[in-house]
Design a protein around this motif. Structure first.
Motif, PDB file in Angstrom:
ATOM      1  N   LEU A 273       0.799  -1.220   0.000  1.00 30.22           N
ATOM      2  CA  LEU A 273       0.000   0.000   0.000  1.00 30.22           C
ATOM      3  C   LEU A 273       0.832   1.270   0.000  1.00 30.22           C
ATOM      4  O   LEU A 273       0.329   2.323  -0.368  1.00 30.22           O
ATOM      5  CB  LEU A 273      -0.942   0.001   1.203  1.00 30.22           C
ATOM      6  N   ILE A 276       0.841   2.914  -3.403  1.00 31.83           N
ATOM      7  CA  ILE A 276      -0.459   3.006  -4.051  1.00 31.83           C
ATOM      8  C   ILE A 276      -0.570   4.258  -4.916  1.00 31.83           C
ATOM      9  O   ILE A 276      -1.312   4.297  -5.896  1.00 31.83           O
ATOM     10  CB  ILE A 276      -1.574   2.959  -2.971  1.00 31.83           C
ATOM     11  N   ASP A 277       0.180   5.309  -4.584  1.00 36.29           N
ATOM     12  CA  ASP A 277       0.244   6.522  -5.403  1.00 36.29           C
ATOM     13  C   ASP A 277       1.538   6.586  -6.205  1.00 36.29           C
ATOM     14  O   ASP A 277       1.553   7.089  -7.328  1.00 36.29           O
ATOM     15  CB  ASP A 277       0.151   7.774  -4.527  1.00 36.29           C
ATOM     16  N   LEU A 286       3.633   6.460   0.602  1.00 32.44           N
ATOM     17  CA  LEU A 286       2.934   6.633   1.875  1.00 32.44           C
ATOM     18  C   LEU A 286       3.818   6.189   3.034  1.00 32.44           C
ATOM     19  O   LEU A 286       4.651   5.290   2.895  1.00 32.44           O
ATOM     20  CB  LEU A 286       1.637   5.827   1.880  1.00 32.44           C
ATOM     21  N   ASP A 290       0.108   7.243   7.385  1.00 29.48           N
ATOM     22  CA  ASP A 290      -0.939   7.408   6.393  1.00 29.48           C
ATOM     23  C   ASP A 290      -1.891   6.214   6.384  1.00 29.48           C
ATOM     24  O   ASP A 290      -3.041   6.339   5.960  1.00 29.48           O
ATOM     25  CB  ASP A 290      -0.325   7.568   4.995  1.00 29.48           C
ATOM     26  N   LEU A 291      -1.403   5.064   6.845  1.00 27.92           N
ATOM     27  CA  LEU A 291      -2.207   3.851   6.851  1.00 27.92           C
ATOM     28  C   LEU A 291      -2.883   3.588   8.186  1.00 27.92           C
ATOM     29  O   LEU A 291      -3.924   2.941   8.235  1.00 27.92           O
ATOM     30  CB  LEU A 291      -1.334   2.644   6.490  1.00 27.92           C
ATOM     31  N   LEU A 298      -6.902   5.395   4.322  1.00 26.73           N
ATOM     32  CA  LEU A 298      -6.987   5.259   2.871  1.00 26.73           C
ATOM     33  C   LEU A 298      -8.419   5.424   2.379  1.00 26.73           C
ATOM     34  O   LEU A 298      -9.348   4.811   2.903  1.00 26.73           O
ATOM     35  CB  LEU A 298      -6.474   3.881   2.443  1.00 26.73           C
ATOM     36  N   TRP A 299      -8.583   6.248   1.344  1.00 22.50           N
ATOM     37  CA  TRP A 299      -9.886   6.349   0.681  1.00 22.50           C
ATOM     38  C   TRP A 299     -10.305   4.987   0.140  1.00 22.50           C
ATOM     39  O   TRP A 299     -11.488   4.634   0.182  1.00 22.50           O
ATOM     40  CB  TRP A 299      -9.799   7.309  -0.514  1.00 22.50           C
ATOM     41  N   GLU A 300      -9.331   4.249  -0.369  1.00 20.43           N
ATOM     42  CA  GLU A 300      -9.640   2.990  -1.037  1.00 20.43           C
ATOM     43  C   GLU A 300     -10.229   1.944  -0.099  1.00 20.43           C
ATOM     44  O   GLU A 300     -10.801   0.957  -0.565  1.00 20.43           O
ATOM     45  CB  GLU A 300      -8.369   2.426  -1.693  1.00 20.43           C
ATOM     46  N   ARG A 490      -3.840  12.425  -2.056  1.00 23.93           N
ATOM     47  CA  ARG A 490      -4.446  12.345  -0.716  1.00 23.93           C
ATOM     48  C   ARG A 490      -3.848  13.378   0.241  1.00 23.93           C
ATOM     49  O   ARG A 490      -4.436  13.669   1.271  1.00 23.93           O
ATOM     50  CB  ARG A 490      -4.349  10.930  -0.170  1.00 23.93           C
TER      51      ARG A 490
END
Length: 948
Positions: A273, A276-277, A286, A290-291, A298-300, A490
């Motif tokens: 993750l 992810i960006d 990240l 952030d996690l 996460l938005w996801e 994000r």
């Protein structure tokens, strides 16, 4: 472990992938009992983990190595301290007098060793004579007595010892082969030697753990792997395998067995993750917070079951919390694109596709190259057409921006690289259906990708996008998606309102297609979990609110310290960009009381516009390449090297054998143009060498070495003449725009990166002879107002968000955004909803072009072109504003269309009327009597004619 990827960024797919990680970890770790624990993948082990007992043993192979190398012999003991043998460090052999303790003949000894087990090991053997002699005589052997004898298992001394094949008298220093004579046995084993050879001291340490052994110096002062060194096994015994993975990850430790390393990031999901960006767009990776931070997440993962999130120590975030009400401005340019975002405190500019987002920011970073680079098209397309929102793309399949441009410019002679890169997306968007197709060749497979013309596939407002393998590849959609990924990061928030600018002369149909591509790409950068909530798509919009030069004026005039007046400050924008030169003329005034009542404070009135469709920096560069080719035709013919011709360039006799629309020809033009860029962009004209030595592709796509002659004076003269023509047209249009207005002065704003050209600077220097000549040609009698020239806004390293000649358009667009109290009145566009007609259409009279239709001609009104002779009318048309002066037959910008009218009767005239920016209708009629709407007429697309 096997690398895992997220095929779709949905809560279910993410959690399923993490479950796969747990399953794979469980499977892998149970395949081996003992694992080395490394503090980092490239560092020595610090411990060993026993998967059966769930105990971690704190062994450090580096300490074992020191102990081993500092002592010729080490005593091998059981875990409880029982002596098992002696390890000879010079050879790695393990020696023991306890395997067979009796004095036996050689035959009996061999028989006894065959069935003996000692220290958990079988296959003990007799030493060779050479091994025994070295062991016996080596200094420091703890098994030797003061009498130079060796001790037996019960501690007594003995003279006679067996080796293979001799019996040795250690006191008499002689040897004999006598199978009947007996001796004691110092058996050897290679288990330690094999461990060292296989895995070094880590392997030996692992062996000690597995066999429950420890090593000590003969004097007992130092030892390795005593019970005191063992870490507490109680805490580890209570861990599940998932908890163990968490613990290893938190400690940043890796596991190793048989030379294979399995790494864990600082969080069990972090390895997957954290990118992810970064993976799709090279945005910052990240961090753990952030996690896992309750205020982040996460938005996801929004909507995922809370118990599963807790299992993985993850936090979900509702993307609706991060929706922003601010607009985003995008100046989509031929060479580069600028993105400006309004925030709570300031207007910020964004970097797209930067190689290093942590590098110090410089103003030029915000000019994001409008370039797409294709590396692995089949893999990209499979992913791109499977998932609509935030597909699991990889930057190494297809990328844009600074890194793509770096590949272009860092490999000027590598055709494999050049054919994988698509620059100037904006110009591609204008190509009609009849224009030659552009092609890309992906770098990994050599797959050729034919790019179809741009079509209008605007998403339906309020409805989610759908994708399928049948979708055409739209590079602008992909470029817009990458812009959107950087915008909707994000760390910044999610945006639903996007403002775009266009050159003045763009047709509505062209703009609609580009807007549709941007709408699709930008919408696809939103997280699926936001789309699932529905409301966001109702508010999502991508629209045009101003032309590029008008937006630049909105940023530049206040930045220059000027102020709006009640009568109106007159301005003229000379926007010299990569594709075209746009001219804009207007007034900047204070709002009237009626306008104040409507919420406005100031007004930009757009009173006129014009432009030069072929005066762009990239177009001029292509012309320079064409001129170099034309000066070296003999070489090119001899080696069958093709090239392309700019749309407005003059043909030459026999050009059909050299000017081709092939990918090889396009590549050759790109190669030469790239080597001429410094000449075009430099402050001084000149070359270091009189020849350009370069490899070009021949008709068979084979590289050919050529040395092209360069004439710096001729090339610079071309640039000066062509740019002077554009500046003269700009001034003539300025005179037309303000001829009925009483203004004391007009502020000329130089915009666009190409306005930094040495020729532009020279021509707009108001005390130069060049400027005086231009003024005299424009106003032979007297200039009715003062002209104040403002140089292109420079970059300011102290204030990186300050407007420049390039970024001013996007920043000005934000200023014109609804709600900011700035009204834009477009008098030109107010006459009709479409852009103005952009051609001059007419016929020749005595070799001079006589336009009948002009950009001022209203749509729908018929105009008589002239008589039809012998059933044919030679229709002439051009976009060049030089048509207002004297444009003669043979001019490279004057086009011909032979219109056959066999049905024309004697005396009939051809009539024309504009119906769209690039389209006219033609009909036959009598002189002075316009055709009726019922009369037969045809529709003629001038843009399509020009691209044939």
């Amino acid at each position: 472990m096997t690398p895992l990827t997220l095929q779709d960024l949905t809560p279910e797919s993410i959690l399923n992938t993490l479950a796969d990680i747990e399953t794979e970890f469980t499977y892998v770790i149970t395949q081996h009992r003992y694992w080395e624990i490394l503090p980092a993948p490239d560092q020595p082990p610090v411990a060993v983990y026993d998967t059966e007992k769930h105990v971690r043993y704190g062994v450090q192979p580096s300490k074992l190595e020191s102990l081993y190398k500092e002592n010729p012999f080490l005593i091998l003991k059981s875990w409880q301290g029982t002596v098992l043998g002696t390890l000879e460090t010079a050879t790695g052999l393990l020696w023991s007098n306890q395997v067979v303790t009796l004095e036996l003949s050689r035959d009996k000894a061999l028989e006894a060793l065959e069935s003996a087990t000692h220290a958990g090991c079988r296959n003990w053997r007799l030493p060779t004579y050479e091994e025994f002699e070295a062991f016996n005589t080596r200094e420091g052997n703890p098994n030797r007595t003061e009498n130079r004898l060796l001790r037996t298992a019960d501690g007594s001394e003995s003279y006679f010892w067996l080796s293979d094949p001799w019996r040795v008298d250690v006191n008499g220093e002689w040897r004999e082969i006598d199978l009947s004579e007996s001796g004691y046995i110092f058996a050897v084993h290679e288990v330690c030697k094999e461990a060292l050879e296989r895995s070094g001291f880590s392997g030996l340490a692992l062996l000690l753990i597995e066999k429950q052994w420890q090593l000590a110096t003969p004097d007992g002062k130092a030892s390795f792997l005593t019970p005191q060194q063992q870490e507490s096994g109680v805490a580890w015994r209570s861990l599940t395998l998932l908890q163990l993975m968490h613990l290893l990850a938190e400690r940043g430790e890796s596991l190793r067995v048989d030379g294979r390393v399995f790494s864990f990031a600082p969080h069990p999901a972090f390895a997957l993750l954290s990118e992810i960006d970064y993976r799709p767009s090279r945005l910052p990776k990240l961090e753990k917070k952030d996690l896992t931070d309750p205020e982040r997440g996460l938005w996801e993962l929004h909507g995922a079951p809370p118990d599963k999130l807790r299992r993985w120590q993850l936090v979900a975030r509702n993307p609706a919390r991060d929706l922003k009400s601010y607009p985003v401005a995008i100046d989509f340019g031929t060479a580069s694109t600028v993105v400006a975002v309004q925030t709570d405190t300031q207007n910020a500019l964004l970097r797209i596709g930067a190689r290093d987002y942590y590098a110090p920011i410089e103003p030029q970073h915000f000019e994001n190259p409008t370039v797409v680079e294709c590396l692995d098209f089949p893999t990209f397309r499979e992913t791109w057409t499977r998932t609509a929102y935030r597909p699991a793309h990889d930057w190494d399949w297809m990328r844009v921006g600074h890194e793509a441009l770096a590949a272009w410019r860092d490999n000027p002679g590598e055709t494999k690289v050049l054919t994988s890169i698509l620059p100037k997306l904006k110009q591609w968007a204008l190509r009609g259906p009849s224009a030659p197709r552009l092609r890309l060749t992906d770098r990994l497979h050599g797959t050729e990708v034919e790019i179809p013309p741009l079509t209008d596939r605007r998403p339906v407002r309020g409805e989610p996008l759908q994708v399928s393998p049948d979708d055409p590849f739209d590079p602008i959609e992909f470029y817009a998606w990458q812009l959107g990924m950087a915008i909707n990061w994000r760390g910044r928030g999610l945006f639903l309102e996007y403002l775009l600018t266009f050159p003045i002369k763009y047709e509505r149909a062209q703009k609609e297609k580009i807007l549709a591509s941007f709408a699709r790409g930008l919408q696809r950068s939103l997280p699926q979990t936001l789309i699932d909530q529905g409301k966001a798509l109702v508010d999502f919009q991508v629209k045009e609110i101003a032309s590029e030069p008008a937006a630049y004026a909105a940023a530049a005039l206040p930045h220059l310290g000027l102020a709006a007046t009640e009568a109106g400050l007159a301005y003229a924008v000379f926007d010299f960009g990569g594709g075209t030169a746009d001219f804009d003329y207007g007034l900047w005034r204070l709002a009237t009381p009626e306008e104040v009542d409507k919420g406005y404070e100031e007004v930009f009135e757009h009173i006129a516009s014009a432009g030069d469709a072929f005066l762009g920096g990239e177009n001029l560069l292509e012309h320079l390449a064409y001129q170099v080719f034309c000066a070296n035709l003999d070489q090119l013919r001899a080696k069958r090297i093709h090239f392309t011709r700019p749309l407005d360039a003059q043909p030459f006799p026999g050009d059909e054998s050299l000017v081709q629309p092939t990918q090889a020809a396009q590549t050759n033009t790109v190669l030469v143009a790239s080597r001429l860029r410094n000449f075009w962009e430099g402050k001084d004209a000149g070359f270091n060498e009189p020849q350009l030595k370069i490899q070009l592709l021949d008709a068979n796509n084979q590289k050919q070495e050529v040395a092209l002659r360069l004439d710096a004076d001729a090339l610079d003269a071309y640039l000066r003449t062509r740019i002077r023509t554009g500046v003269l047209v700009f001034l003539h249009e300025l005179a037309r725009a303000f001829r009925t207005l009483e203004v004391p002065e007009v502020h000329i704003l130089l915009a666009g990166n190409a306005s930094h050209s040495r020729h532009v600077r020279a021509l707009f220097t108001t005390d130069s002879e060049d400027w005086k000549a231009l003024i005299t040609e424009t106003w032979p009698d007297k200039v009715p107002f003062s002209l104040v020239v403002h140089a292109p806004l420079p970059m300011d390293k102290e204030h990186v968000y300050a407007p420049t000649a390039k970024t001013g358009v996007a920043l000005g667009l934000l200023r014109l955004a609804p709600g900011n109290g700035v009204l834009l009145i477009d008098h030109v566009r107010a006459q009709h909803d479409e852009a103005p007609f952009r051609y001059f259409v007419g016929r020749l009279r005595r070799g001079v072009f006589q336009p009948v239709l002009t950009p001022e001609s209203p749509y729908g009104q018929w105009h008589e072109l002239g008589a039809v002779a012998d059933g044919v009318f030679n229709l002439r048309y051009t976009q060049s504003l030089r048509a207002r002066g004297e444009m003669r037959e043979g001019d490279g910008e004057l086009n011909l269309y032979r219109y056959h009218l066999p049905e024309a009767e004697p005396g009939q005239r051809l009539w024309a009327r504009p119906v769209a920016p690039g389209v006219i209708e033609l009909a036959l009629g009598m002189g002075g009597d316009a055709p009726s709407d019922q009369a037969p007429h045809i529709r003629l697309d001038l843009e399509a004619l020009k691209s044939r």
